[in-house]
Design a protein around this motif. Sequence first.
Motif, PDB file in Angstrom:
ATOM      1  N   SER A   1       1.911  14.600  21.013  1.00 35.71           N
ATOM      2  CA  SER A   1       3.169  14.272  21.681  1.00 35.71           C
ATOM      3  C   SER A   1       4.329  15.147  21.206  1.00 35.71           C
ATOM      4  O   SER A   1       5.373  15.205  21.857  1.00 35.71           O
ATOM      5  CB  SER A   1       3.515  12.791  21.486  1.00 35.71           C
ATOM      6  OG  SER A   1       3.812  12.546  20.123  1.00 35.71           O
ATOM      7  N   ALA A   2       4.164  15.841  20.085  1.00 31.45           N
ATOM      8  CA  ALA A   2       5.227  16.695  19.555  1.00 31.45           C
ATOM      9  C   ALA A   2       5.291  18.049  20.248  1.00 31.45           C
ATOM     10  O   ALA A   2       6.292  18.753  20.162  1.00 31.45           O
ATOM     11  CB  ALA A   2       5.025  16.903  18.057  1.00 31.45           C
ATOM     12  N   TRP A   3       4.241  18.400  20.939  1.00 24.74           N
ATOM     13  CA  TRP A   3       4.141  19.750  21.493  1.00 24.74           C
ATOM     14  C   TRP A   3       4.744  19.865  22.880  1.00 24.74           C
ATOM     15  O   TRP A   3       4.483  19.033  23.752  1.00 24.74           O
ATOM     16  CB  TRP A   3       2.671  20.160  21.553  1.00 24.74           C
ATOM     17  CG  TRP A   3       2.163  20.523  20.203  1.00 24.74           C
ATOM     18  CD1 TRP A   3       1.831  19.659  19.196  1.00 24.74           C
ATOM     19  CD2 TRP A   3       1.978  21.822  19.693  1.00 24.74           C
ATOM     20  NE1 TRP A   3       1.434  20.360  18.096  1.00 24.74           N
ATOM     21  CE2 TRP A   3       1.507  21.697  18.369  1.00 24.74           C
ATOM     22  CE3 TRP A   3       2.132  23.104  20.228  1.00 24.74           C
ATOM     23  CZ2 TRP A   3       1.215  22.787  17.573  1.00 24.74           C
ATOM     24  CZ3 TRP A   3       1.837  24.196  19.435  1.00 24.74           C
ATOM     25  CH2 TRP A   3       1.384  24.028  18.125  1.00 24.74           C
ATOM     26  N   PRO A   4       5.519  20.929  23.112  1.00 23.32           N
ATOM     27  CA  PRO A   4       5.999  21.188  24.470  1.00 23.32           C
ATOM     28  C   PRO A   4       4.843  21.675  25.332  1.00 23.32           C
ATOM     29  O   PRO A   4       3.847  22.202  24.818  1.00 23.32           O
ATOM     30  CB  PRO A   4       7.041  22.295  24.279  1.00 23.32           C
ATOM     31  CG  PRO A   4       6.658  22.971  23.005  1.00 23.32           C
ATOM     32  CD  PRO A   4       5.987  21.923  22.150  1.00 23.32           C
ATOM     33  N   ASP A   5       4.968  21.508  26.621  1.00 24.81           N
ATOM     34  CA  ASP A   5       3.937  21.960  27.557  1.00 24.81           C
ATOM     35  C   ASP A   5       4.082  23.464  27.782  1.00 24.81           C
ATOM     36  O   ASP A   5       5.177  23.956  28.021  1.00 24.81           O
ATOM     37  CB  ASP A   5       4.081  21.204  28.875  1.00 24.81           C
ATOM     38  CG  ASP A   5       2.878  21.378  29.775  1.00 24.81           C
ATOM     39  OD1 ASP A   5       1.756  21.510  29.253  1.00 24.81           O
ATOM     40  OD2 ASP A   5       3.069  21.390  31.006  1.00 24.81           O
ATOM     41  N   ARG A   6       2.990  24.193  27.673  1.00 28.19           N
ATOM     42  CA  ARG A   6       2.904  25.633  27.908  1.00 28.19           C
ATOM     43  C   ARG A   6       3.974  26.443  27.186  1.00 28.19           C
ATOM     44  O   ARG A   6       4.763  27.154  27.832  1.00 28.19           O
ATOM     45  CB  ARG A   6       2.912  25.934  29.390  1.00 28.19           C
ATOM     46  CG  ARG A   6       1.619  25.522  30.071  1.00 28.19           C
ATOM     47  CD  ARG A   6       1.662  25.857  31.507  1.00 28.19           C
ATOM     48  NE  ARG A   6       2.874  25.246  32.056  1.00 28.19           N
ATOM     49  CZ  ARG A   6       2.924  24.443  33.091  1.00 28.19           C
ATOM     50  NH1 ARG A   6       1.878  24.194  33.756  1.00 28.19           N
ATOM     51  NH2 ARG A   6       4.032  23.916  33.505  1.00 28.19           N
ATOM     52  N   PRO A   7       4.027  26.389  25.876  1.00 29.35           N
ATOM     53  CA  PRO A   7       5.012  27.205  25.160  1.00 29.35           C
ATOM     54  C   PRO A   7       4.708  28.691  25.355  1.00 29.35           C
ATOM     55  O   PRO A   7       3.560  29.092  25.504  1.00 29.35           O
ATOM     56  CB  PRO A   7       4.839  26.785  23.697  1.00 29.35           C
ATOM     57  CG  PRO A   7       3.502  26.149  23.614  1.00 29.35           C
ATOM     58  CD  PRO A   7       3.185  25.614  24.975  1.00 29.35           C
ATOM     59  N   ASP A   8       5.761  29.492  25.385  1.00 30.46           N
ATOM     60  CA  ASP A   8       5.579  30.939  25.507  1.00 30.46           C
ATOM     61  C   ASP A   8       5.008  31.535  24.226  1.00 30.46           C
ATOM     62  O   ASP A   8       4.166  32.426  24.274  1.00 30.46           O
ATOM     63  CB  ASP A   8       6.907  31.629  25.830  1.00 30.46           C
ATOM     64  CG  ASP A   8       7.341  31.355  27.257  1.00 30.46           C
ATOM     65  OD1 ASP A   8       6.467  31.324  28.145  1.00 30.46           O
ATOM     66  OD2 ASP A   8       8.549  31.176  27.474  1.00 30.46           O
TER      67      ASP A   8
END
Length: 189
Positions: A50-57
């Motif tokens: 849940s801490a991770w953003p979706d599709r980080p660059d």
Amino acid sequence: LAARLLALPLRVVVIEREAHRAAVVRALGARLAAEGIEVEVRETDVGDPSAWPDRPDLVVALHACGPAFDAVAARSVAAGARHLLLVPCCPGEAVADEARALAAAGALGIPRHGAVRRAWLDATVAALRTLRLEAAGYETVVVPFVPPTVTPWNLAWRARRVREPGRMAAARRDLARWEDTLSDPVRIS
């Protein structure tokens, strides 16, 4: 530094489980806001989906101790990160691959001498990490990060998500062979 190298405006998400480090990053983030760099600190473990953003660059992990490298790599793949720059540190038996490799070392005839066994364990862990990233669709380059006089764990993984089917299939085959060897070294040797 990484934030300054990328195009502005920029949003940076930092995942840090230690409160004192998170506070330092928040203070830095406040200074970077004037430069158009938004820094959000999420105080939790890197393994928390849940801490991770979706599709980080870009995902950067520096000094990812023990199993942190593997957690960051797995979460990066799951989040669909485009680029990775991962630098592990001090693996040890807390890293599942190292514990398995250590258990297999005797059966494979890896000499008990510390320097030889350490080199084999490090190479095995590095190989498995590389193959997992490649099997997940990343073009991966492993390069020295600092001189070995600074730290014996001086490798950096640079990976770019390309999802090339042939490369992924080859990596899956190689990974399966490693997995077979580590799970039953007597049968293979």
